[in-house]
Scaffold this active site. Structure first.
Site, PDB file in Angstrom:
ATOM      1  N   SER A   1       0.865  -1.191   0.000  1.00  0.00           N
ATOM      2  CA  SER A   1       0.000   0.000   0.000  1.00  0.00           C
ATOM      3  C   SER A   1       0.893   1.230   0.000  1.00  0.00           C
ATOM      4  O   SER A   1       2.050   1.159   0.432  1.00  0.00           O
ATOM      5  CB  SER A   1      -0.868  -0.006   1.264  1.00  0.00           C
TER       6      SER A   1
ATOM      7  N   TYR B   1      -1.959  -0.061  10.804  1.00  0.00           N
ATOM      8  CA  TYR B   1      -2.081  -0.489   9.406  1.00  0.00           C
ATOM      9  C   TYR B   1      -0.832  -0.083   8.620  1.00  0.00           C
ATOM     10  O   TYR B   1      -0.246  -0.896   7.895  1.00  0.00           O
ATOM     11  CB  TYR B   1      -3.332   0.117   8.765  1.00  0.00           C
TER      12      TYR B   1
END
Ligand code: 8X3
Length: 258
Positions: A145, A158
């Site tokens: 990501s 995250y």
């Protein structure tokens, strides 16, 4: 004359984790279209079965296994099922839970993210790599990501999991250079999948607001990057792909239509 790549993946077999939806599902569909046999893993058995039925016309072998990668016996079950004997690994399972500050975040959600995004991704890779090396090579693709590049408020754990995945893959890449084992990291920005609905614990209004007034990437947009990396000539390792919607200029920088 330079031609665009025109190759297929017939005779190869790919393990796709988190294959029941989103990027994993789109990648499985793309791989099957290129003749690649599949070993697909996800928690939701009925979704895997639907994928298997959908891909039947392609003629590729589709093996399914419903497993929660955060459970202690997940790796053993995949091993027993022969799911680590593959040429390609798409390490896709994972996600974000919550968007709370460190001071108020739910620690159980932290553990769940670490269990899947980090521990399971590492363990699946650990299981696959020696087999790939023994077979003379393979491809490891990690779905990371932009959060693995730039941390942001409300995304502490995250972002930390994606940074960990990135560090792990970079180390693996260095360890296996020259052994025909390609290690590819694909780092998307905003993708319209179940990602935000999961992050906001099923609050679809909050999830929809993430993508309001802009055109996000689709799962297929990301899958296309993965396939592009896999279709390169074997001596070409596309180390890192960062891909964002054209309306997203970076983390937290989105231009929305009025
Ligand atoms: C998904 C992109 O910006 O929500 O990993 O972290 S972001």
């Amino acid at each position: 004359m330079l031609n665009v790549l025109n190759t297929r993946l017939d005779g190869r077999r790919a393990l796709v984790t988190g294959a029941s939806s989103g990027i994993g599902r789109a990648t499985a569909q793309g791989l099957a279209g290129l003749g690649c046999d599949l070993a697909v893993v996800a928690r939701r058995a009925e979704r895997l079965e639907a994928l298997r039925r959908e891909l039947a016309p392609t003629g590729v072998q589709v093996d399914t296994l419903a497993v929660d990668l955060s459970t202690p016996d997940a790796i053993a079950r995949m091993d027993t099922a022969g799911f680590f004997d593959v040429d390609i690994l798409i390490n896709n399972a994972g996600g974000a839970l919550g968007k709370d500050a460190v001071a108020t975040a739910d620690v159980a959600e932290w553990r769940a993210m670490i269990d899947v995004n980090v521990t399971a991704a590492f363990l699946v890779t650990r299981a696959v790599v020696p087999r790939m090396l023994a077979r003379g090579g393979g491809d490891i693709v990690a779905i990371s990501s932009i959060a693995g590049h730039i941390p942001y408020e409300g995304g502490s754990v995250y972002c930390a999991t994606k940074h960990a995945l990135r560090a792990f893959c970079t180390a693996l890449r260095r360890e296996t250079a020259g052994q025909d084992l390609r290690v590819v990291q694909v780092s998307p920005g905003m993708v319209d999948t179940e990602f935000s609905a999961v992050r906001f614990r099923g609050d679809q209004t909050a999830a929809d607001a993430v993508y309001a007034g802009m055109t996000p990437l689709s799962a297929e947009d990301v899958a296309r990057q993965i396939l592009w990396a896999l279709l390169q000539p074997r001596h070409v390792n596309l180390d890192e792909v960062m891909v964002m919607a054209s309306a997203q200029g970076g983390v937290g920088k989105v231009v929305r239509r009025q």
